[in-house]
Each structure stands twice: as C-alpha cells, then as structure tokens.
Design a protein around this motif. Structure first.
Motif, short mmCIF file in Angstrom:
data_model
loop_
_atom_site.label_atom_id
_atom_site.label_comp_id
_atom_site.label_asym_id
_atom_site.label_seq_id
_atom_site.Cartn_x
_atom_site.Cartn_y
_atom_site.Cartn_z
N THR A 17 -21.75 58.72 11.96
CA THR A 17 -21.25 59.24 10.70
C THR A 17 -20.61 58.17 9.83
N GLU A 18 -20.08 57.13 10.45
CA GLU A 18 -19.42 56.08 9.68
C GLU A 18 -20.37 54.93 9.34
N GLY A 19 -21.63 55.05 9.72
CA GLY A 19 -22.60 54.00 9.41
C GLY A 19 -22.41 52.73 10.20
N GLU A 20 -21.65 52.80 11.28
CA GLU A 20 -21.36 51.59 12.05
C GLU A 20 -22.61 51.04 12.74
N TRP A 21 -23.56 51.91 13.11
CA TRP A 21 -24.74 51.43 13.83
C TRP A 21 -25.58 50.52 12.94
N GLU A 22 -25.76 50.93 11.68
CA GLU A 22 -26.54 50.09 10.76
C GLU A 22 -25.85 48.74 10.57
N LYS A 23 -24.54 48.76 10.47
CA LYS A 23 -23.79 47.50 10.33
C LYS A 23 -23.98 46.64 11.58
N TYR A 24 -23.96 47.29 12.72
CA TYR A 24 -24.13 46.57 13.98
C TYR A 24 -25.48 45.86 14.04
N LEU A 25 -26.54 46.58 13.68
CA LEU A 25 -27.87 45.98 13.70
C LEU A 25 -27.96 44.81 12.73
N LYS A 26 -27.32 44.93 11.58
CA LYS A 26 -27.33 43.85 10.59
C LYS A 26 -26.68 42.61 11.17
N VAL A 27 -25.58 42.80 11.85
CA VAL A 27 -24.87 41.66 12.44
C VAL A 27 -25.69 41.04 13.55
N GLN A 28 -26.19 41.87 14.46
CA GLN A 28 -26.92 41.34 15.60
C GLN A 28 -28.16 40.57 15.20
N SER A 29 -28.78 40.96 14.10
CA SER A 29 -29.99 40.26 13.66
C SER A 29 -29.68 38.86 13.16
N ARG A 30 -28.43 38.59 12.87
CA ARG A 30 -28.05 37.29 12.32
C ARG A 30 -27.44 36.35 13.35
N PHE A 31 -27.08 36.86 14.52
CA PHE A 31 -26.55 36.01 15.56
C PHE A 31 -27.67 35.61 16.51
N ARG A 32 -27.69 34.36 16.89
CA ARG A 32 -28.73 33.87 17.77
C ARG A 32 -28.14 33.48 19.11
N SER A 33 -28.99 33.40 20.11
CA SER A 33 -28.55 32.95 21.42
C SER A 33 -28.55 31.43 21.45
N TYR A 34 -27.58 30.86 22.13
CA TYR A 34 -27.47 29.41 22.21
C TYR A 34 -27.75 28.92 23.62
N SER A 35 -28.31 27.73 23.70
CA SER A 35 -28.63 27.14 24.98
C SER A 35 -27.36 26.83 25.76
N ALA A 36 -27.55 26.54 27.05
CA ALA A 36 -26.40 26.18 27.88
C ALA A 36 -25.72 24.94 27.34
N ARG A 37 -26.51 23.97 26.84
CA ARG A 37 -25.92 22.74 26.29
C ARG A 37 -25.05 23.06 25.08
N ASN A 38 -25.57 23.92 24.19
CA ASN A 38 -24.77 24.27 23.03
C ASN A 38 -23.56 25.11 23.41
N GLY A 39 -23.71 25.91 24.47
CA GLY A 39 -22.57 26.67 24.95
C GLY A 39 -21.44 25.74 25.38
N ILE A 40 -21.81 24.65 26.04
CA ILE A 40 -20.80 23.66 26.47
C ILE A 40 -20.17 22.99 25.26
N LEU A 41 -21.00 22.63 24.29
CA LEU A 41 -20.47 21.99 23.07
C LEU A 41 -19.50 22.91 22.34
N ILE A 42 -19.86 24.17 22.23
CA ILE A 42 -18.99 25.13 21.55
C ILE A 42 -17.68 25.29 22.30
N ALA A 43 -17.76 25.41 23.63
CA ALA A 43 -16.56 25.60 24.43
C ALA A 43 -15.62 24.41 24.34
N ARG A 44 -16.18 23.19 24.27
CA ARG A 44 -15.34 21.99 24.18
C ARG A 44 -14.64 21.88 22.84
N GLN A 45 -15.31 22.26 21.78
CA GLN A 45 -14.75 22.10 20.45
C GLN A 45 -13.89 23.28 20.01
N CYS A 46 -14.22 24.46 20.52
CA CYS A 46 -13.46 25.66 20.13
C CYS A 46 -13.43 26.60 21.33
#
Length: 260
Positions: A17-46
C-alpha cells in the motif's frame, strides 16, 4: 503459546500500500555485486560500508554525495572492441556519505547478540528432531543449509549471533516443512523465512530489516506474498508455534511473548 500470522500479514500489506516494493526494485536494480577483491578494498577504506554506488547512481536514487566525502576506490572491468578486458580505478561512495531521499528497506544482515540464547535452544530443538546443527564456512550469500538426506543443518560462522539465531529458525523450518518433494523453492523460502520471523519476534529479536524483503522477493512482490500467506498461513502458524513452544521450555517461560 498461540501464534497468528497477522503481524506478518500487516507488515507485507504495508509494503504494497505504501509503494515500498516498487521503490525496493528501483534500488536493487542500481546496486551491483562486487568481487571479493573489491570487497576487501571497500572494507579497508570504509569499514562500516553497507551500500556503495557511484556518484551518478546516488543521484538517480535522489540522494547526493555529501560535499567533502572521500571516495572509495575500487576497480572496474573495461571491455574492448577486440574482446580483451582491462581494469580501471573508479570511485564509489557509501550510503553514509550521502543525504537525500530515504531508501526502502532492503535485506540487511542482523547485527548484535542473541539476548536469550535462542540459537542454543534451537540447536536442542533440532536435535530432538534428529537434525545435527553445526557452524562452518559457507559460500558468499549463503547463510545456512538444511540437508534432509544427512539430517544436518549448517549455519555460516560469519554471521552475528543474532543472525545465526534467525538463520537457524529458518533452516529448522525447512527441516520440518520441506522434507518431501512437491514444494517449489520459492514457496519453501517464503514459508521458512515467515516462520523464522515469527519465531524471532516471539523471543524479542526483530528481523524485519531482513525478513520482509526476503519474503517479498521470493513471493514476487507484496501482493503475491499476501496471497501466499493465505495459502500457507496455517503451515507457517503451526510450525512457528511448535518451534516457539519447544524453544520456550529451553530458554525460560519469561523469554517469549505472544505474537498477535
């Protein structure tokens, strides 16, 4: 203890009823999965990063990178016309470095402890059903596994104590409900997470930040989830009630509360 699925039904209805599902799909379509190497880089910097994206991606989600924020450097592949691939450095920012429109709830691993010892109690419940529970390393993205053939349940040792308890409730639901063929994976995951949410809620562990999005993903959306609740509601209710009653005897009568 008497348990109903009203709490779960109301929460899923709100997503629709609040339209949250459509918002959720919009967000998920814009986030990508990152490799293990990038995961390490992200964890080290932030180290506290939870959701990262590029500058323009954040703008497309009506959020703006806060002025002066330090970019997180990762590597991205570049495909060339001749078929070769090279890599270049790109900048991303964590959601904590942005401001703007609120993002919908996405599945977030639970953090914190297990205040009433629910995990240990559920290990005993599983044992009473002739399932052996162990903790170990599992592939990324897999929090738990239930094997009816070996009558074993494995929980990822990388999870917080709180999420381990929720995951064990989920896998224990598979043990009870899905030993025989005939149930699709989508329905099985929907039922197991629904039971896990009700069990956790009964013991004061709120898993909504993870469970609601997980449930609606497997159902196909909140409207479909409501239909699934009508079809599976009694299976969900009786399984959750059985697990809660058995666990309650192991953690103490004052630890659990009614789920309405």
């Amino acid at each position: 203890m008497s348990i109903t699925v009203t709490l779960l039904e109301d929460a899923i209805r709100a997503l629709a009823t609040e339209g949250e599902w459509e918002k959720y799909l919009k967000v998920q379509s814009r986030f990508r999965s990152y490799s293990a190497r990038n995961g390490i880089l992200i964890a080290r910097q932030c180290p506290g990063a939870t959701q990262v994206a590029g500058y323009r991606t954040w703008q497309s989600l009506d959020r703006q990178v806060v002025k002066g924020s330090r970019a997180i450097k990762i590597v991205a592949p570049v495909e060339h016309a001749n078929g070769s691939v090279s890599f270049r450095t790109v900048s991303v920012f964590d959601i904590s470095q942005t401001s703007g429109a609120r993002l919908p709830v996405t599945p977030q691993l639970l953090l914190g402890d297990d205040p009433v010892g629910l995990f240990d109690a559920l290990v005993e419940v599983a044992s009473g059903y002739n399932f052996i529970v162990s903790q170990g390393e599992l592939p990324d993205g897999i929090n738990g596994l239930c094997s009816h053939l070996g009558r074993t349940i494995t929980i990822s040792n990388s999870l917080s104590a709180r999420h381990r308890a929720k995951t064990l409730a989920h896998e224990l639901s598979h043990a009870y409900l899905h030993g025989e063929p005939g149930t699709t994976r989508a329905i099985a995951e929907f039922e197991a997470e629904s039971v896990a949410y009700l069990v956790c809620h009964a013991f004061g562990i709120e898993s909504a930040s993870y469970s609601f999005s997980y449930i609606t993903q497997w159902a196909g959306g909140p409207n479909q989830a409501l239909e699934a609740i009508l079809a599976s509601g009694e299976r969900i209710r009786t399984t959750a009630e059985m697990i809660v009653n058995q666990a309650q005897n192991l953690v103490g009568h004052d630890a659990a509360k009614d789920v309405a």
